[in-house]
Design an enzyme around this catalytic site. Structure first.
Site, PDB file in Angstrom:
ATOM      1  CD  GLN A   1     -53.952  31.202  19.088  1.00  0.00           C
ATOM      2  OE1 GLN A   1     -53.692  32.009  19.977  1.00  0.00           O
ATOM      3  NE2 GLN A   1     -54.035  31.564  17.821  1.00  0.00           N
TER       4      GLN A   1
ATOM      5  CG  ASN B   1     -55.698  28.532  15.466  1.00  0.00           C
ATOM      6  OD1 ASN B   1     -54.968  28.957  16.351  1.00  0.00           O
ATOM      7  ND2 ASN B   1     -55.377  28.581  14.189  1.00  0.00           N
TER       8      ASN B   1
ATOM      9  CB  CYS C   1     -49.208  29.588  19.557  1.00  0.00           C
ATOM     10  SG  CYS C   1     -49.912  31.059  20.333  1.00  0.00           S
ATOM     11  N   GLY C   2     -46.247  31.569  19.366  1.00  0.00           N
ATOM     12  CA  GLY C   2     -45.164  32.174  20.151  1.00  0.00           C
ATOM     13  C   GLY C   2     -45.619  32.769  21.467  1.00  0.00           C
TER      14      GLY C   2
ATOM     15  CG  HIS D   1     -46.290  34.107   9.940  1.00  0.00           C
ATOM     16  ND1 HIS D   1     -47.180  34.751  10.764  1.00  0.00           N
ATOM     17  CD2 HIS D   1     -45.820  33.048  10.632  1.00  0.00           C
ATOM     18  CE1 HIS D   1     -47.238  34.104  11.929  1.00  0.00           C
ATOM     19  NE2 HIS D   1     -46.434  33.062  11.868  1.00  0.00           N
TER      20      HIS D   1
ATOM     21  CG  ASN E   1     -50.816  32.833  10.974  1.00  0.00           C
ATOM     22  OD1 ASN E   1     -51.862  32.748  11.594  1.00  0.00           O
ATOM     23  ND2 ASN E   1     -49.933  31.837  10.935  1.00  0.00           N
TER      24      ASN E   1
ATOM     25  NE  ARG F   1     -52.559  28.315  10.126  1.00  0.00           N
ATOM     26  CZ  ARG F   1     -51.596  27.403  10.113  1.00  0.00           C
ATOM     27  NH1 ARG F   1     -51.370  26.695   9.019  1.00  0.00           N
ATOM     28  NH2 ARG F   1     -50.832  27.204  11.163  1.00  0.00           N
TER      29      ARG F   1
ATOM     30  N   GLY G   1     -47.224  36.155  18.503  1.00  0.00           N
ATOM     31  CA  GLY G   1     -45.791  35.993  18.727  1.00  0.00           C
ATOM     32  C   GLY G   1     -45.041  35.531  17.496  1.00  0.00           C
TER      33      GLY G   1
ATOM     34  N   GLY H   1     -46.118  35.822  14.514  1.00  0.00           N
ATOM     35  CA  GLY H   1     -46.284  36.899  13.539  1.00  0.00           C
ATOM     36  C   GLY H   1     -45.268  38.007  13.746  1.00  0.00           C
TER      37      GLY H   1
END
Length: 287
Positions: A46, A66, A75-76, A172, A203, A222, A231, A233
């Site tokens: 990313q 992405n 995005c963790g 997710h 995802n 994804r 993260g 996820g």
């Protein structure tokens, strides 16, 4: 234009991080994709853009692109890299900040040991809000969770997998597997990502339960493909496992690129993500 950037990673999930406060950034989707290309650009899962906030009460705005050039909600692992970046660049002297994202406001915190904890907010478990189209499906109850059958077309044959649909600001689909190393991530990951029941794509998470406080996880992201860590996820997998009565908080998550720790106290409560963030190098690219 010459674009200054920093290459970073969180448990192997790698990023190009860009200061959009002291640089004027207005790139096209194809330019974001070029930055993420591992042969013709810098290379990353990313690209993260730091901007001034547009919402009152926030310290920064955080945008995520992405590797395929598309902008996504959350995005963790990237949020941890974000905190380390703004701290190292002197953009803030605060250890806890409030950050505006496309999915809502998050509150990351730099810990004394150098790790970073991110309040990811409460998960979304309502299928329609993930979003997941459950029309005509018969869900299977396990614990407090509803598992949904997802039919995949494999070499002309149909196979059904049971998934938990969870949103952590991004969608997710989490399934439990016996052996994460043997899971058909590359085969079924793309089929799940593009499944028509997920209108915004999804995802795909493959979770192996080691014990009630320890899982192994692979995620087919994804717009990216399989990454060494994810993260959101990890958050989604732990939420799915706790909801199904299979896990107890906090949970250690072993991704292929490193370890994360996830805590969740239950429905309506925020998910806390803790893990490392590492600066790899800095550079400039003509774009």
């Amino acid at each position: 234009m010459k674009l200054k950037f920093t290459k970073m990673h969180g448990a192997g999930n790698d990023f190009v991080v860009i200061d959009g406060i002291n640089q004027d950034i207005a790139l096209t989707a194809s330019q974001w994709k070029l930055l993420g290309d591992r042969r013709f650009g810098v290379g990353a899962d990313q690209i993260l853009l730091v901007e001034k906030p547009t919402q009152p009460g926030c310290d920064f705005r955080y945008r995520i692109f992405n590797a395929d050039g598309g902008e996504v909600e959350q995005c963790g692992n990237g949020s941890r890299a974000f905190v380390k970046f703004v701290s190292e660049k002197g953009l803030t002297d605060r250890r806890s900040i409030t950050v505006e994202t496309k999915a809502g406001v998050i509150e990351p915190r730099l810990e004394a040991d150098g790790s970073i904890t991110v309040d990811m907010g409460p998960p979304v478990l309502d299928a329609a809000r993930v979003p997941f189209d459950a029309e005509g499906l018969h869900g299977e109850r396990q614990g407090d969770a509803t598992l949904w059958p997802l039919v995949l077309e494999l070499a002309g044959a149909k196979e059904s997998v049971l998934i938990s649909a969870v949103s952590m600001g991004n969608p997710h689909a989490v399934q439990v597997v016996d052996d994460v190393d043997a899971a058909p991530v590359e085969l079924t990951g793309p089929l799940i990502e593009h499944h028509p029941r997920f209108p915004n794509r999804v995802n795909a998470g493959f979770m192996q339960i080691v014990d009630r406080r320890h899982i192994k996880l692979r995620v087919f992201e994804r717009g990216v493909g399989e990454t060494l860590a994810c993260g959101t996820g990890a958050c989604a997998a732990v939420v799915a496992g706790i909801s199904r009565g299979l896990l107890d908080s906090p949970v250690r998550v072993d991704a292929r690129g490193g370890q994360l720790s996830i805590s969740w106290a239950g429905v309506g409560q925020p998910v806390l993500l803790t893990g490392p963030a590492v600066t790899v190098f800095e550079g400039e690219m003509e774009i």
